[in-house]
Design a protein around this motif. Structure first.
Motif, mmCIF file in Angstrom:
data_model
loop_
_atom_site.group_PDB
_atom_site.id
_atom_site.type_symbol
_atom_site.label_atom_id
_atom_site.label_comp_id
_atom_site.label_asym_id
_atom_site.label_seq_id
_atom_site.Cartn_x
_atom_site.Cartn_y
_atom_site.Cartn_z
ATOM 1 N N SER A 78 -25.465 32.856 79.372
ATOM 2 C CA SER A 78 -25.365 33.347 80.752
ATOM 3 C C SER A 78 -23.850 33.613 80.971
ATOM 4 N N TYR A 79 -23.599 34.053 81.654
ATOM 5 C CA TYR A 79 -22.324 34.366 82.189
ATOM 6 C C TYR A 79 -21.563 34.546 83.741
ATOM 7 N N GLN A 80 -20.532 34.302 83.525
ATOM 8 C CA GLN A 80 -19.615 34.012 85.145
ATOM 9 C C GLN A 80 -18.487 35.169 84.883
ATOM 10 N N LYS A 81 -18.516 35.303 86.632
ATOM 11 C CA LYS A 81 -17.806 36.413 86.958
ATOM 12 C C LYS A 81 -16.578 35.983 86.848
ATOM 13 N N VAL A 82 -15.921 36.483 86.347
ATOM 14 C CA VAL A 82 -14.182 36.298 86.793
ATOM 15 C C VAL A 82 -13.087 37.174 87.953
ATOM 16 N N ASP A 83 -12.744 36.677 88.805
ATOM 17 C CA ASP A 83 -12.068 37.861 89.355
ATOM 18 C C ASP A 83 -10.574 38.200 88.835
ATOM 19 N N LEU A 84 -10.221 38.693 88.465
ATOM 20 C CA LEU A 84 -8.676 38.883 87.733
ATOM 21 C C LEU A 84 -7.684 38.860 89.278
ATOM 22 N N ARG A 85 -8.055 39.558 89.969
ATOM 23 C CA ARG A 85 -6.788 39.767 91.072
ATOM 24 C C ARG A 85 -6.519 38.549 91.517
ATOM 25 N N THR A 86 -5.052 38.650 92.312
ATOM 26 C CA THR A 86 -4.196 37.687 93.313
ATOM 27 C C THR A 86 -4.723 36.909 94.077
ATOM 28 N N ILE A 87 -5.067 35.571 94.086
ATOM 29 C CA ILE A 87 -5.564 35.089 94.762
ATOM 30 C C ILE A 87 -4.117 33.823 95.698
ATOM 31 N N THR A 88 -4.045 34.450 96.967
ATOM 32 C CA THR A 88 -3.574 33.064 98.376
ATOM 33 C C THR A 88 -4.550 32.099 98.663
ATOM 34 N N LEU A 89 -3.720 30.910 97.778
ATOM 35 C CA LEU A 89 -4.335 29.808 97.749
ATOM 36 C C LEU A 89 -3.360 28.793 99.453
ATOM 37 N N GLY A 90 -3.843 28.163 100.111
ATOM 38 C CA GLY A 90 -2.811 27.538 101.164
ATOM 39 C C GLY A 90 -3.146 25.920 101.445
ATOM 40 N N VAL A 91 -1.939 25.210 100.658
ATOM 41 C CA VAL A 91 -1.779 23.886 100.897
ATOM 42 C C VAL A 91 -1.525 23.198 102.118
ATOM 43 N N PRO A 92 -3.177 22.573 101.995
ATOM 44 C CA PRO A 92 -2.434 22.343 103.207
ATOM 45 C C PRO A 92 -1.622 20.765 103.492
ATOM 46 N N PRO A 93 -1.597 20.639 105.028
ATOM 47 C CA PRO A 93 -0.114 19.596 105.640
ATOM 48 C C PRO A 93 -0.178 18.347 104.823
ATOM 49 N N GLN A 94 0.314 18.004 103.524
ATOM 50 C CA GLN A 94 0.743 16.771 102.943
ATOM 51 C C GLN A 94 1.935 15.988 103.647
ATOM 52 N N GLU A 95 1.690 14.741 103.907
ATOM 53 C CA GLU A 95 1.784 13.438 104.454
ATOM 54 C C GLU A 95 3.202 13.529 103.851
ATOM 55 N N LEU B 249 -4.033 20.073 91.979
ATOM 56 C CA LEU B 249 -3.141 20.439 92.196
ATOM 57 C C LEU B 249 -1.409 20.648 92.100
ATOM 58 N N ALA B 250 -2.188 22.274 93.328
ATOM 59 C CA ALA B 250 -1.014 22.384 94.002
ATOM 60 C C ALA B 250 -0.304 21.177 95.119
ATOM 61 N N GLN B 251 -1.262 20.363 95.974
ATOM 62 C CA GLN B 251 -0.972 19.499 96.265
ATOM 63 C C GLN B 251 -0.350 17.951 95.567
ATOM 64 N N THR B 252 -0.815 17.589 94.730
ATOM 65 C CA THR B 252 0.147 16.867 93.917
ATOM 66 C C THR B 252 0.938 17.041 93.183
ATOM 67 N N THR B 253 1.099 18.133 93.116
ATOM 68 C CA THR B 253 2.632 18.589 92.772
ATOM 69 C C THR B 253 3.630 18.736 94.100
ATOM 70 N N LEU B 254 3.580 19.525 94.912
ATOM 71 C CA LEU B 254 3.905 19.619 95.716
ATOM 72 C C LEU B 254 4.004 18.319 97.364
ATOM 73 N N GLN C 132 6.855 26.483 91.065
ATOM 74 C CA GLN C 132 6.317 27.662 91.002
ATOM 75 C C GLN C 132 6.455 26.858 89.487
ATOM 76 N N ALA C 133 7.325 26.429 89.113
ATOM 77 C CA ALA C 133 7.385 26.382 87.357
ATOM 78 C C ALA C 133 6.026 24.943 87.430
ATOM 79 N N ALA C 134 7.273 23.995 87.762
ATOM 80 C CA ALA C 134 5.713 22.980 87.470
ATOM 81 C C ALA C 134 4.288 23.470 87.044
ATOM 82 N N LEU C 135 3.951 24.457 88.707
ATOM 83 C CA LEU C 135 2.602 24.648 88.787
ATOM 84 C C LEU C 135 2.396 25.696 87.614
ATOM 85 N N ASP C 136 2.673 26.971 87.322
ATOM 86 C CA ASP C 136 2.712 27.627 86.250
ATOM 87 C C ASP C 136 2.569 27.041 85.293
#
Length: 202
Positions: free
Chosen positions: A11-28, A67-72, A96-100
């Protein structure tokens, strides 16, 4: 190029290597000084190693989103409200440092993190506005008091000068009459000579 996949074996899986924009929803978030604030952010990341992103984690994009939501929430929970409102660049850098560091084993490279907005409860906004208004009124009263103090000193100095010279007092009297007569009013003034006033007082 062309490649072949053996049915039922490969089987194969196609992976997009472009930069992806991820919107983190509002966190209380409950801040360090016990204030509830709603914060959202944007994460820019890309797949740096396609093989690792497929082999080491089931869904690299979904895992990065969670992970982005939890880190925020974790980072904002250690900050005071004024730090969240005024020091967004530092918070973005820490996130950014923690996520990276956390997503490196998944073949993910976090390029940038931006804090979009921090929304306060309506009651807290009203309380902060009332506090700011009270502070402005207090500063205005202090400035007015300082002005009154300087004016009283100037009047005291002027009275000493006029006391030494009777002509100066007479000129000031005439200047006052001129100022009153220049205005459109119905005030009636009867000027009296200063010498006559002095005799009446004596």
């Amino acid at each position: 190029g062309i490649f072949f996949v053996m049915p039922c074996k490969e089987s194969y899986q196609k992976v997009d290597l472009r930069t992806i924009t991820l919107g983190v929803p509002p966190q209380e978030v409950l801040t360090k000084d016990s204030v509830t604030v709603s914060v959202d952010a944007v994460v820019y990341y890309r797949v740096s190693n396609a093989t690792v992103s497929v082999a080491n984690v089931e869904n690299a994009h979904h895992s990065t989103r969670l992970l982005a939501q939890t880190t925020l929430r974790n980072i904002l929970g250690t900050k005071n409200l004024h730090e969240i409102l005024s020091d967004r660049d530092s918070i973005s850098g820490s996130m950014q440092a923690a996520l990276d560091e956390a997503t490196e084993p998944w073949g993910i490279k976090v390029e940038r993190v931006e804090i979009k907005d921090a929304r306060l409860p309506v009651q807290l906004q009203r309380a902060m506005a009332a506090e700011a208004e009270a502070a402005r009124e207090a500063r205005a009263k202090v400035i007015a008091a300082v002005g009154e103090q300087k004016a009283s000193k100037s009047l005291a100095e002027a009275s000493l000068v006029m006391e030494e010279s009777g002509a100066a007092l007479q000129l000031r009297y005439l200047q006052t009459l001129n100022s009153i007569s220049a205005e459109k009013n119905s005030t009636i003034i009867f000027p009296l000579p200063m010498d006559l006033v002095k005799k009446l007082v004596e």
